[in-house]
Design a protein around this motif. Structure first.
Motif, PDB file in Angstrom:
ATOM      1  N   THR A   1      36.371  36.663  38.842  1.00 37.11           N
ATOM      2  CA  THR A   1      36.359  35.729  39.965  1.00 37.11           C
ATOM      3  C   THR A   1      35.079  34.912  39.856  1.00 37.11           C
ATOM      4  O   THR A   1      33.997  35.485  39.681  1.00 37.11           O
TER       5      THR A   1
ATOM      6  N   ARG B   1      34.189  26.300  41.967  1.00 42.64           N
ATOM      7  CA  ARG B   1      34.998  25.511  41.024  1.00 42.64           C
ATOM      8  C   ARG B   1      34.135  24.749  40.023  1.00 42.64           C
ATOM      9  O   ARG B   1      34.606  24.384  38.959  1.00 42.64           O
TER      10      ARG B   1
ATOM     11  N   LEU C   1      34.011  26.277  36.472  1.00 38.51           N
ATOM     12  CA  LEU C   1      35.185  26.376  35.598  1.00 38.51           C
ATOM     13  C   LEU C   1      34.908  25.888  34.181  1.00 38.51           C
ATOM     14  O   LEU C   1      35.168  26.608  33.212  1.00 38.51           O
TER      15      LEU C   1
ATOM     16  N   GLU D   1      34.769  28.358  30.957  1.00 40.92           N
ATOM     17  CA  GLU D   1      35.796  28.253  29.924  1.00 40.92           C
ATOM     18  C   GLU D   1      35.181  27.941  28.563  1.00 40.92           C
ATOM     19  O   GLU D   1      35.591  28.509  27.550  1.00 40.92           O
TER      20      GLU D   1
ATOM     21  N   ALA E   1      42.305  34.718  26.936  1.00 38.93           N
ATOM     22  CA  ALA E   1      41.718  34.296  28.204  1.00 38.93           C
ATOM     23  C   ALA E   1      42.747  33.468  28.950  1.00 38.93           C
ATOM     24  O   ALA E   1      43.216  32.445  28.440  1.00 38.93           O
TER      25      ALA E   1
ATOM     26  N   ARG F   1      43.715  31.565  32.599  1.00 40.69           N
ATOM     27  CA  ARG F   1      43.326  31.106  33.933  1.00 40.69           C
ATOM     28  C   ARG F   1      44.505  31.365  34.848  1.00 40.69           C
ATOM     29  O   ARG F   1      45.648  31.030  34.521  1.00 40.69           O
ATOM     30  N   LEU F   2      44.240  31.955  35.990  1.00 43.77           N
ATOM     31  CA  LEU F   2      45.289  32.382  36.906  1.00 43.77           C
ATOM     32  C   LEU F   2      45.280  31.560  38.185  1.00 43.77           C
ATOM     33  O   LEU F   2      44.246  31.008  38.570  1.00 43.77           O
TER      34      LEU F   2
ATOM     35  N   GLU G   1      43.588  34.619  43.236  1.00 47.98           N
ATOM     36  CA  GLU G   1      42.488  35.507  42.857  1.00 47.98           C
ATOM     37  C   GLU G   1      43.051  36.652  42.025  1.00 47.98           C
ATOM     38  O   GLU G   1      44.114  37.166  42.360  1.00 47.98           O
TER      39      GLU G   1
ATOM     40  N   ASP H   1      40.375  34.571  39.231  1.00 42.97           N
ATOM     41  CA  ASP H   1      40.501  33.275  38.571  1.00 42.97           C
ATOM     42  C   ASP H   1      40.944  33.387  37.118  1.00 42.97           C
ATOM     43  O   ASP H   1      41.641  32.511  36.614  1.00 42.97           O
ATOM     44  N   PHE H   2      40.510  34.449  36.444  1.00 40.45           N
ATOM     45  CA  PHE H   2      40.794  34.610  35.016  1.00 40.45           C
ATOM     46  C   PHE H   2      41.138  36.054  34.688  1.00 40.45           C
ATOM     47  O   PHE H   2      40.679  36.982  35.354  1.00 40.45           O
TER      48      PHE H   2
END
Length: 149
Positions: free
Chosen positions: A71, A75, A78, A82, A94, A96-97, A100, A102-103
């Motif tokens: 988490t 923002r 990001l 990444e 990896a 991104r979701l 919650e 986030d990854f």
């Protein structure tokens, strides 16, 4: 546009990426020249992203896997997060979701102490990390498989 013959070519290559163009042509019912042209077209269009060996991690001393839920604080983190993640070889996947966390990261290591060092020295220092939650993979029943073409 990917047609039925292209899908058959892709299906065969997912199963055996070292298949020769001649063998592939025979499997899909084409002569070598049109099969080779289709392969080049699929590669240049980015449909085929590359060819690589499928290596058993345990046989090369990397038998420990963990899934790490990340988490981020905000923002604005990001992009830097990444960019950092794609440069770290131990992070083999990896995602991104939505929502919650986030990854979701898949991390590979030699053993638990090695993973702990990686967690303490690398993961907690990634840009913008607010929270990490790890779970250890007991057994991988189905690894990175091919697409259902």
């Amino acid at each position: 546009m990917v047609d039925g013959i292209d899908r058959t070519i892709l299906r065969k290559l997912q199963h055996d990426g070292r298949m020769t163009a001649t063998a592939l042509a025979g499997e899909v019912g084409l002569t070598v020249a049109p099969c080779h042209r289709r392969l080049r077209d699929l590669e240049s269009a980015g449909v085929i992203r590359g060819y690589r060996a499928d290596i058993d991690p345990a046989k090369v001393g990397l038998g420990f896997e963990a899934l790490v839920f990340v988490t981020l604080k905000d923002r604005q983190s990001l992009g830097p997060f990444e960019a950092a993640v794609v440069e770290i070889p131990r992070i083999t996947e990896a995602l991104r979701l939505f929502g919650e966390p986030d990854f979701l990261l898949k991390v590979i290591a030699e053993d638990l102490p090695s993973y702990q060092r990686f967690y303490d020295e690398v993961l907690v220092g990634l840009p913008g990390v607010e929270k990490l939650n790890s779970t250890i993979v007991m057994r991988n029943l189905k690894g990175t498989g091919g697409l259902p073409l």
